[in-house]
Design an enzyme around this catalytic site. Structure first.
Site, short mmCIF file in Angstrom:
data_model
loop_
_atom_site.label_atom_id
_atom_site.label_comp_id
_atom_site.label_asym_id
_atom_site.label_seq_id
_atom_site.Cartn_x
_atom_site.Cartn_y
_atom_site.Cartn_z
N SER A 47 0.81 -1.21 0.00
CA SER A 47 0.00 0.00 0.00
C SER A 47 0.85 1.26 0.00
O SER A 47 0.34 2.36 -0.28
CB SER A 47 -0.93 0.01 1.22
OG SER A 47 -0.20 0.03 2.42
N HIS A 48 2.14 1.14 0.30
CA HIS A 48 3.04 2.29 0.29
C HIS A 48 4.19 2.09 -0.70
O HIS A 48 5.21 2.77 -0.62
CB HIS A 48 3.60 2.55 1.68
CG HIS A 48 2.58 3.10 2.64
ND1 HIS A 48 1.71 2.29 3.31
CD2 HIS A 48 2.30 4.37 3.00
CE1 HIS A 48 0.93 3.04 4.07
NE2 HIS A 48 1.26 4.29 3.90
N GLU A 188 -4.54 0.38 2.06
CA GLU A 188 -5.01 -1.01 2.11
C GLU A 188 -6.44 -1.10 1.60
O GLU A 188 -6.81 -2.04 0.87
CB GLU A 188 -4.92 -1.55 3.54
CG GLU A 188 -3.51 -1.80 4.03
CD GLU A 188 -2.85 -2.98 3.36
OE1 GLU A 188 -3.58 -3.81 2.77
OE2 GLU A 188 -1.61 -3.07 3.41
#
Length: 338
Positions: A47-48, A188
């Site tokens: 997610s990053h 997420e």
């Protein structure tokens, strides 16, 4: 054709740099951001990772971010250094400011780095982990766009408001945690939406405050929830205050209002607190380190894991074999180059 695309870490960084410079970022900014994104992808913090290129590109297209801003450093006190990011992305501001922070904490024992007027999209663990490499304990925190309802409420007030901590260890990786005060990072939920999966219960509510497992509803109409109910809500409020009004910067509600529903990267401030262990104890440093290691052994010795342990295991795999990302995401990233 497989559903994933394999990339070496060098290829992942080159792809990120290509997209970022294509959208007008200066080389210094692009390199700083690419390093953070590849670190996330390398450690399987998807997610990053490269997924964040989509948000960065949208922010750049909308003209929200200053592509060539050079961070300006000011010395607020012997223990406080401030960096005005001048409405650029935050990674370069941190890299510039952290050098001054390290120098200050060596003289004062405790020091703070204030980052103002930055657009922030990344995880905080790369920042505190980099300070742990200098035998410095650190805390980092930041607000975001308002997308999280307070405990007992139904309207978004907080950002995901992450908090990160690092503790250097004599051998191997430091003790590091980085978690949102929301039940989960917003990225997420974005990944759940992209894959069409239902959210786990307790992550979000709809516009009426009713629980929902539909990611699109949470993102577009409702709100995310804090972790631990009122406890997460209280921590989120603390971060709003310490990384917002204390620094003369925006709250999550103000960041969202400035965005104007564009969906660009949040704009706000960030606070990093650094501690040099040499200043805090009268004991011998080796004895203090041993005490900390006994604590960690008491945790892991009964089969429990330390935060970031999975991330460090993923790092070892990625360093050996590279990374894999969904083909649909790879296609979306390539589309950013047209």
């Amino acid at each position: 054709m497989t559903d994933t695309v394999s990339l070496s870490l060098a290829d992942a960084e080159a792809l990120a740099l290509q997209v970022l410079t294509h959208h007008g970022l200066s080389p210094a900014h692009a390199q700083a951001i690419a390093r953070v994104m590849v670190s996330g992808e390398r450690d399987e913090c998807h997610s990053h990772g490269l997924f964040r290129l989509l948000m960065c590109a949208r922010s750049l297209r909308e003209g929200k971010v200053a592509c060539h801003a050079e961070p300006v450093v000011s010395q607020r006190s012997p223990a406080v250094v401030a960096v005005d990011a001048r409405f650029g992305f935050s990674p370069l501001a941190f890299e510039v400011g952290s050098r001054h922070l390290i120098e200050k904490v060596r003289h004062t024992g405790i020091a703070a780095l204030v980052i103002n007027n930055c657009f922030h999209f990344s995880a905080l663990w790369p920042e505190v982990e980099s300070l742990a490499a200098h035998n410095i304990c650190a805390l980092a925190m930041t607000p975001a766009h308002a997308c999280v309802a307070p405990a007992g409420g139904r309207k978004a007030v907080f950002g995901t408001n992450p908090l990160a901590f690092s503790w250097p260890r004599p051998n191997g990786y430091p003790y590091v945690f980085d978690f949102a005060t929301s039940a989960v990072a917003r990225g997420e939920i974005e990944l759940y939406r992209r894959s069409g999966r239902a959210l786990p219960p307790g992550w979000g509510i709809d516009a009426d405050g009713a629980p929902t497992t539909d990611a699109a509803t949470v993102l577009q109409q409702g709100a995310m929830l804090t972790f631990g109910g009122h406890k997460g809500s209280a921590l989120a409020t603390m971060i709003e205050l310490l990384a917002g009004p204390l620094l003369g910067d925006l709250t999550s509600l103000e960041s969202l209002a400035i965005d104007g529903s564009i969906g660009s990267t949040p704009r706000h401030g960030e606070l990093i607190l650094a501690f040099d262990p040499a200043f805090f104890s009268a004991s011998a440093p080796g004895a203090d380190q041993a005490r900390a290691e006994h604590l960690f052994e008491a945790i892991t010795g009964q089969g429990a894991r330390l935060p970031s342990q999975r991330r460090f295991e993923a790092r070892a795999r990625s360093l050996a074999h590279g990374v894999s990302i969904p083909r649909a995401l790879h296609d979306d990233i390539l589309a950013l180059l047209h």
